[in-house]
Design a protein around this motif. Structure first.
Motif, mmCIF file in Angstrom:
data_model
loop_
_atom_site.group_PDB
_atom_site.id
_atom_site.type_symbol
_atom_site.label_atom_id
_atom_site.label_comp_id
_atom_site.label_asym_id
_atom_site.label_seq_id
_atom_site.Cartn_x
_atom_site.Cartn_y
_atom_site.Cartn_z
ATOM 1 N N ASN A 1 51.228 20.845 49.158
ATOM 2 C CA ASN A 1 52.431 21.827 49.252
ATOM 3 C C ASN A 1 52.872 22.039 50.918
ATOM 4 N N ARG A 2 51.652 22.007 51.668
ATOM 5 C CA ARG A 2 51.972 22.472 53.121
ATOM 6 C C ARG A 2 52.785 21.163 53.597
ATOM 7 N N ILE A 3 52.270 20.153 53.272
ATOM 8 C CA ILE A 3 53.002 18.798 53.834
ATOM 9 C C ILE A 3 54.687 18.758 53.089
ATOM 10 N N LEU A 4 54.389 18.991 51.895
ATOM 11 C CA LEU A 4 55.973 18.971 51.340
ATOM 12 C C LEU A 4 57.019 20.125 51.768
ATOM 13 N N ILE B 1 46.487 11.676 50.409
ATOM 14 C CA ILE B 1 45.920 12.555 49.467
ATOM 15 C C ILE B 1 46.222 11.713 48.151
ATOM 16 N N GLU B 2 45.145 11.774 47.225
ATOM 17 C CA GLU B 2 45.091 11.380 45.765
ATOM 18 C C GLU B 2 46.071 11.992 45.114
ATOM 19 N N HIS B 3 47.187 10.905 44.518
ATOM 20 C CA HIS B 3 48.021 11.682 43.517
ATOM 21 C C HIS B 3 48.032 10.955 42.284
ATOM 22 N N ASP B 4 48.666 11.714 41.244
ATOM 23 C CA ASP B 4 48.822 10.984 39.888
ATOM 24 C C ASP B 4 50.030 10.142 39.893
ATOM 25 N N ALA B 5 50.388 9.394 38.828
ATOM 26 C CA ALA B 5 51.488 8.427 38.934
ATOM 27 C C ALA B 5 52.747 8.983 38.817
ATOM 28 N N GLY B 6 52.839 10.464 38.225
ATOM 29 C CA GLY B 6 54.197 11.081 38.376
ATOM 30 C C GLY B 6 54.692 11.633 39.733
ATOM 31 N N GLU B 7 53.708 11.998 40.538
ATOM 32 C CA GLU B 7 53.896 12.368 41.854
ATOM 33 C C GLU B 7 54.207 11.110 42.763
ATOM 34 N N LEU B 8 53.265 9.897 42.413
ATOM 35 C CA LEU B 8 53.627 8.810 43.296
ATOM 36 C C LEU B 8 54.946 8.136 43.063
ATOM 37 N N GLU B 9 55.419 8.247 41.949
ATOM 38 C CA GLU B 9 56.841 7.837 41.402
ATOM 39 C C GLU B 9 57.673 8.643 41.985
ATOM 40 N N LEU C 1 63.006 14.988 46.602
ATOM 41 C CA LEU C 1 61.741 16.060 47.228
ATOM 42 C C LEU C 1 61.741 17.353 46.814
ATOM 43 N N THR C 2 62.697 18.110 46.524
ATOM 44 C CA THR C 2 62.535 19.378 45.764
ATOM 45 C C THR C 2 62.040 19.256 44.474
ATOM 46 N N GLU D 1 58.775 21.215 43.521
ATOM 47 C CA GLU D 1 58.399 22.084 42.277
ATOM 48 C C GLU D 1 57.365 21.623 41.265
ATOM 49 N N ARG D 2 57.247 20.303 41.070
ATOM 50 C CA ARG D 2 56.010 19.693 40.382
ATOM 51 C C ARG D 2 54.806 20.001 40.984
ATOM 52 N N ASN D 3 54.649 20.026 42.427
ATOM 53 C CA ASN D 3 53.576 20.448 42.985
ATOM 54 C C ASN D 3 53.071 21.776 42.791
ATOM 55 N N VAL D 4 54.106 22.564 42.918
ATOM 56 C CA VAL D 4 53.652 24.162 42.839
ATOM 57 C C VAL D 4 53.357 24.517 41.623
ATOM 58 N N ALA D 5 53.935 24.021 40.506
ATOM 59 C CA ALA D 5 53.497 24.002 39.183
ATOM 60 C C ALA D 5 52.097 23.587 38.834
ATOM 61 N N GLY D 6 51.725 22.364 39.423
ATOM 62 C CA GLY D 6 50.288 21.851 39.348
ATOM 63 C C GLY D 6 49.383 22.708 40.022
ATOM 64 N N ALA D 7 49.612 23.207 41.106
ATOM 65 C CA ALA D 7 48.833 24.235 41.777
ATOM 66 C C ALA D 7 48.591 25.580 40.962
ATOM 67 N N ASN D 8 49.780 26.097 40.303
ATOM 68 C CA ASN D 8 49.427 27.267 39.487
ATOM 69 C C ASN D 8 48.549 26.981 38.327
ATOM 70 N N ASP D 9 48.806 25.719 37.791
ATOM 71 C CA ASP D 9 47.783 25.340 36.626
ATOM 72 C C ASP D 9 46.262 25.401 37.262
ATOM 73 N N ALA D 10 46.114 24.717 38.182
ATOM 74 C CA ALA D 10 44.832 24.653 38.861
ATOM 75 C C ALA D 10 44.429 25.801 39.285
ATOM 76 N N THR D 11 45.045 27.071 39.670
ATOM 77 C CA THR D 11 44.584 28.188 39.906
ATOM 78 C C THR D 11 44.275 29.117 38.738
ATOM 79 N N LEU D 12 45.008 28.742 37.692
ATOM 80 C CA LEU D 12 44.607 29.277 36.334
ATOM 81 C C LEU D 12 43.160 28.840 35.816
ATOM 82 N N ARG D 13 43.114 27.353 35.972
ATOM 83 C CA ARG D 13 41.546 26.702 35.837
ATOM 84 C C ARG D 13 40.466 27.391 36.550
ATOM 85 N N GLU D 14 40.979 27.698 37.789
ATOM 86 C CA GLU D 14 39.758 28.215 38.650
ATOM 87 C C GLU D 14 39.363 29.623 38.273
ATOM 88 N N ALA D 15 40.456 30.470 37.755
ATOM 89 C CA ALA D 15 39.909 31.766 37.326
ATOM 90 C C ALA D 15 39.147 31.671 36.044
#
Length: 205
Positions: free
Chosen positions: A70-73, A123-131, A181-182, A186-200
């Motif tokens: 997120n910071r880099i993007l 950074i390691e990314h999934d296939a969708g992010e790399l594409e 890039l936008t 947005e995909r990265n922000v959604a992934g971060a939100n999902d990861a935050t829920l998993r952390e909780a």
């Protein structure tokens, strides 16, 4: 006939053996209880470590992947917008000094964008992010070629062709790259939100 035998009070052999048998059973069971308790403690410890490891993995994923991405993007979004604005300043540069200053700003932004590309690629990314990122990189290179052309044309006294290129092909190419890039951001922000829920959830467990 009366039984005149006196009761001497001496316990029988059966009565005397009972306490010793109970004590023997206690000595056998006590180690078993201790072993079971030890196994219970070890089991709970292993279970807790497993849960803690799961929580640590989710937390590490958030900090090393999502937050860093997120910071880099975010930096990339700012840098390419600044580049586009600086490209436009070339068209309004009235002196050679102003033009050189603007060209230096573009070169600096080029270096900053290249550095962000390198950091994102580590950074390691999934296939969708790399594409999506590969698509952005291709579109950005196409835009940069047009921006270089605008730079060349802006050095002429008659900037009509440079202005036309800036507002047509160059703008279209930038819009494509910026849109991709936008979408990636947005995909990265959604992934971060999902990861935050998993952390909780991991923390609650």
């Amino acid at each position: 006939m009366l039984n005149l035998t006196r009761d001497t009070g001496t316990p029988s052999s059966t009565e005397g053996a009972a306490p010793f048998a109970s004590l023997k059973r206690l000595r056998v069971r006590l180690p078993l209880v201790f072993v079971l308790f030890l196994l219970l403690v070890v089991g709970l410890g292993v279970f807790s470590i497993d849960r803690l490891s799961s929580f640590h993995n989710v937390s590490a994923q958030i900090s090393s992947h999502w937050l860093l991405s997120n910071r880099i993007l975010g930096d990339l979004n700012n840098d390419i917008s600044d580049f586009r604005a600086t490209e436009g300043e070339l068209l309004t540069a009235r002196s050679a000094r102003d033009r050189r200053r603007t060209e230096q700003q573009l070169a600096t932004l080029d270096g900053t964008i290249a550095d962000a590309n390198d950091r994102y690629g580590k950074i390691e990314h999934d296939a969708g992010e790399l594409e999506l990122y590969a698509q952005f990189a291709t579109q950005w290179r196409a835009y940069r070629e047009l921006a270089n052309r605008v730079l060349e044309l802006a050095q002429r006294d008659d900037k009509t062709e440079a202005i036309a290129l800036y507002y047509q092909e160059s703008r279209h190419a930038f819009t494509l790259a910026n849109g991709t890039l936008t979408t990636l951001t947005e995909r990265n922000v959604a992934g971060a939100n999902d990861a935050t829920l998993r952390e909780a959830q991991a923390y609650r467990r």
